[in-house]
Scaffold this motif. Structure first.
Motif, PDB file in Angstrom:
ATOM      1  N   PHE A   1       0.848  10.899   2.360  1.00  0.00           N
ATOM      2  CA  PHE A   1       0.440  10.203   1.130  1.00  0.00           C
ATOM      3  C   PHE A   1       1.286   8.950   0.919  1.00  0.00           C
ATOM      4  N   THR A   2       2.601   9.110   1.031  1.00  0.00           N
ATOM      5  CA  THR A   2       3.479   7.992   0.693  1.00  0.00           C
ATOM      6  C   THR A   2       3.361   6.857   1.697  1.00  0.00           C
TER       7      THR A   2
ATOM      8  N   SER B   1       0.604   6.089   3.169  1.00  0.00           N
ATOM      9  CA  SER B   1      -0.815   5.682   3.151  1.00  0.00           C
ATOM     10  C   SER B   1      -1.494   5.938   4.487  1.00  0.00           C
TER      11      SER B   1
ATOM     12  N   LEU C   1      -6.812   1.693  -1.229  1.00  0.00           N
ATOM     13  CA  LEU C   1      -7.611   2.922  -1.189  1.00  0.00           C
ATOM     14  C   LEU C   1      -9.101   2.641  -1.105  1.00  0.00           C
TER      15      LEU C   1
ATOM     16  N   MET D   1      -5.870   8.410   6.289  1.00  0.00           N
ATOM     17  CA  MET D   1      -7.175   8.209   5.648  1.00  0.00           C
ATOM     18  C   MET D   1      -7.740   6.804   5.863  1.00  0.00           C
TER      19      MET D   1
ATOM     20  N   TYR E   1      -5.564   8.768  -8.863  1.00  0.00           N
ATOM     21  CA  TYR E   1      -4.451   7.809  -8.818  1.00  0.00           C
ATOM     22  C   TYR E   1      -4.562   6.830  -9.987  1.00  0.00           C
TER      23      TYR E   1
ATOM     24  N   GLY F   1       4.211   3.003  -3.882  1.00  0.00           N
ATOM     25  CA  GLY F   1       3.348   3.126  -5.052  1.00  0.00           C
ATOM     26  C   GLY F   1       3.780   4.309  -5.882  1.00  0.00           C
ATOM     27  N   LEU F   2       2.806   4.893  -6.558  1.00  0.00           N
ATOM     28  CA  LEU F   2       3.123   6.044  -7.415  1.00  0.00           C
ATOM     29  C   LEU F   2       3.705   7.182  -6.592  1.00  0.00           C
ATOM     30  N   GLY F   3       3.324   7.230  -5.311  1.00  0.00           N
ATOM     31  CA  GLY F   3       3.856   8.278  -4.440  1.00  0.00           C
ATOM     32  C   GLY F   3       5.370   8.252  -4.404  1.00  0.00           C
ATOM     33  N   ASN F   4       5.945   7.053  -4.359  1.00  0.00           N
ATOM     34  CA  ASN F   4       7.401   6.930  -4.262  1.00  0.00           C
ATOM     35  C   ASN F   4       8.080   7.124  -5.613  1.00  0.00           C
TER      36      ASN F   4
ATOM     37  N   SER G   1       0.831  -1.202   0.000  1.00  0.00           N
ATOM     38  CA  SER G   1       0.000   0.000   0.000  1.00  0.00           C
ATOM     39  C   SER G   1       0.866   1.254   0.000  1.00  0.00           C
ATOM     40  N   ALA G   2       1.911   1.233   0.831  1.00  0.00           N
ATOM     41  CA  ALA G   2       2.742   2.437   0.968  1.00  0.00           C
ATOM     42  C   ALA G   2       3.568   2.697  -0.288  1.00  0.00           C
TER      43      ALA G   2
HETATM   44  N1  PHE Z   1       0.966   5.354  -0.450  1.00  0.00           N
HETATM   45  C1  PHE Z   1       0.530   5.247  -1.811  1.00  0.00           C
HETATM   46  C2  PHE Z   1       1.665   5.704  -2.721  1.00  0.00           C
HETATM   47  O1  PHE Z   1       2.656   6.194  -2.270  1.00  0.00           O
HETATM   48  C3  PHE Z   1      -0.706   6.066  -2.082  1.00  0.00           C
HETATM   49  C4  PHE Z   1      -1.773   5.894  -1.065  1.00  0.00           C
HETATM   50  C5  PHE Z   1      -2.196   6.972  -0.303  1.00  0.00           C
HETATM   51  C6  PHE Z   1      -2.348   4.638  -0.851  1.00  0.00           C
HETATM   52  C7  PHE Z   1      -3.152   6.823   0.683  1.00  0.00           C
HETATM   53  C8  PHE Z   1      -3.304   4.482   0.149  1.00  0.00           C
HETATM   54  C9  PHE Z   1      -3.691   5.565   0.911  1.00  0.00           C
HETATM   55  O2  PHE Z   1       1.561   5.601  -3.905  1.00  0.00           O
END
Ligand code: PHE
Length: 470
Positions: A234-235, A237, A332, A240, A113, A29-32, A26-27
């Motif tokens: 965000f990164t 997760s 998500l 939320m 996303y 992802g596109l954020g990284n 989950s952590a």
């Molecule tokens: N953490 C995920 C990412 O870095 C995005 C994400 C945000 C997933 C919030 C779940 C909740 O891409």
């Protein structure tokens, strides 16, 4: 808090290790891989990185522990877990708003996303096809531009990604997801390292390294604080309920703090490696480090374009970014899914399809933000995509995190929290109390205050140094 309820009605991870892998999935992802490099580029590099790392350690770490604990103690969707714990401790049921904000926030995040994940999926195909072999940075950049200009193409790949996500989510978290995580995670690391080695070989590594690690505060804008803090949420997760929902399925015997340690370290290392790889290529190929959402799409294909077997490696690289996006996208939907299954006692499939449909309609706004509606910027010069990204990353997540630290720090019995989180020594207890009760709320609050001050010129005298760089 619940002592005897060790199972969740939605299923459980088959082991503690799988919980950690799922949370890492989950952590990471596109954020990284997509977002972190471009926001670091836009915010001047090293100084931004430093602020970001401070946010991860001082805010991210304790918020994640608190959030996983809420899930594991509640064993239900974030809304109902928080509600249950609030009731058990004679607190207002309104605390469940934490869960509501996350449930809605998750759907909003997924809507944009999945659009970016759709671009990534298209690039899997595009690289495998060999289209970019031998092309230079300019040609590759303009190919990206013409893809974005076509709403149908973007729409198609977004829809495809959404459909696959909903399909897997509907099947339940255990089936499919666990398997995908086991296969994808190691490969993501291997391919990132391949990209990094390529970046080093290109000769841009040192410049990329300096850009990321040389701290020059004059490059930091005031808004960068909010960007760094929002991204830390965000990164990881957090803020939320995604990690809370996953925590509800973790084994009772597993240690929360060691799990969080691993998740935070892996997430940060992946972001740093991705950043180093991308900036090495940026400087080797004379690209600009601050080119926003297109950065990954302008750099990675360039790197693979003249590498031996570049189209295969490039295709694989985007494939695993797509998988990383996928394992995040699934998380998500979980807060909303679990909640509506609990509330209406209907099947996961029905709920998944409904959530998918709502998210898909919302996502159309982001699809069009890069073409037909690119000029539609009703607020602050933001497109619909910018708007959805910024309100969630900058506001929903940090405010959710703030509510979580306040709830856990001030409204749950401290001794119970210590025992659940295995915080045993006096030193650890003091550190925990300092972070959750003082540093967390103040740091998050301060960033908001500074942001507000920045937007009110009459108050600029309060922070002349930072504003003058803004
Ligand atoms: N953490 C995920 C990412 O870095 C995005 C994400 C945000 C997933 C919030 C779940 C909740 O891409």
């Amino acid at each position: 808090m619940a002592e005897n309820q060790n199972q969740s009605q939605h299923g459980m991870w088959s082991s503690g290790a799988l919980f950690v892998l799922a949370a890492v999935g989950s952590a990471v992802g596109l954020g990284n891989i997509w977002k972190f490099p471009y926001i670091t580029g836009e915010n001047g590099g090293g100084a931004f990185l430093l602020v970001y790392l401070i946010c991860i350690c001082l805010i991210g770490f304790p918020v994640m522990m608190a959030e996983i604990m809420l899930g594991r103690e509640g064993r239900m969707s974030p809304i109902n877990s928080v509600l249950k714990l609030a009731r058990e401790n004679n607190r207002s049921p309104n605390w469940s708003l934490i869960g509501w904000a996350g449930t809605i926030g998750g759907i909003i995040i997924l809507s944009f996303y999945a659009v970016i994940a759709g671009w990534i999926t298209y690039y899997v195909w595009r690289l495998f096809s060999g289209e970019f072999v031998g092309q230079d940075a300019e040609a590759i950049g303009s190919a990206f531009g013409s893809f974005l200009a076509s709403p149908w193409q973007v729409f198609l790949w977004f829809t495809l990604f959404m459909a696959v996500t909903i399909y897997v989510v509907a099947r339940g978290v255990n089936k499919g997801l666990e398997l995908a995580i086991r296969i994808c995670m190691p490969l993501i690391f291997v391919l990132l390292i391949v990209l990094l080695i390529y970046g080093i070989a290109q000769g841009g590594f040192w410049e990329g390294f300096k850009f990321m690690f040389q701290v020059d505060f004059s490059k930091l804008k005031l808004n960068s604080l909010l960007v760094a803090m929002g991204h830390a949420f965000f990164t990881l997760s957090i803020g939320m309920g995604a990690i809370m929902a996953y925590g509800a399925y973790m084994p009772q015997a597993q240690s929360v703090k060691s799990a969080v340690g691993i998740i935070v370290i892996v997430d940060t290392v992946v972001a740093l490696v991705a950043g180093l790889a991308i900036f090495s290529i940026v400087f080797a190929d004379g690209l600009a480090p601050d080119q926003s959402v297109g950065l990954l799409f302008a750099t990675a294909p360039v790197a693979f374009a003249d590498l031996p077997f570049g189209s295969i490696f490039g295709g694989l690289f985007f494939l695993f970014v797509a998988f990383a996006a996928f394992t995040s996208a699934i998380s998500l939907t979980e807060p909303a899914l679990a909640y509506f299954v609990e509330r209406y006692n209907v099947s996961r499939v029905k709920v998944a399809v409904s959530i998918g449909a709502i998210t898909w309609v919302l996502g159309l706004g982001s699809v069009l933000s890069f073409n037909l509606l690119s000029g539609f910027k009703p607020l602050f010069g933001w497109t619909i995509f910018d708007f959805l990204d910024k309100i969630t990353t900058w506001f929903f997540l940090p405010l959710g995190g703030l509510a979580i630290v306040v709830f856990v720090g001030y409204f749950l019995p401290r001794k119970k929290v210590w025992s659940v989180l295995e915080i045993n020594t006096t030193w650890a207890r003091n550190t925990w109390a300092a972070l959750i009760c003082v540093v967390g709320p103040i740091a998050i609050g301060l960033v908001f205050v500074l942001t507000i001050v920045e937007h009110i010129p009459a108050l600029h005298f309060l922070i002349p140094f930072l504003v003058s760089n803004g």
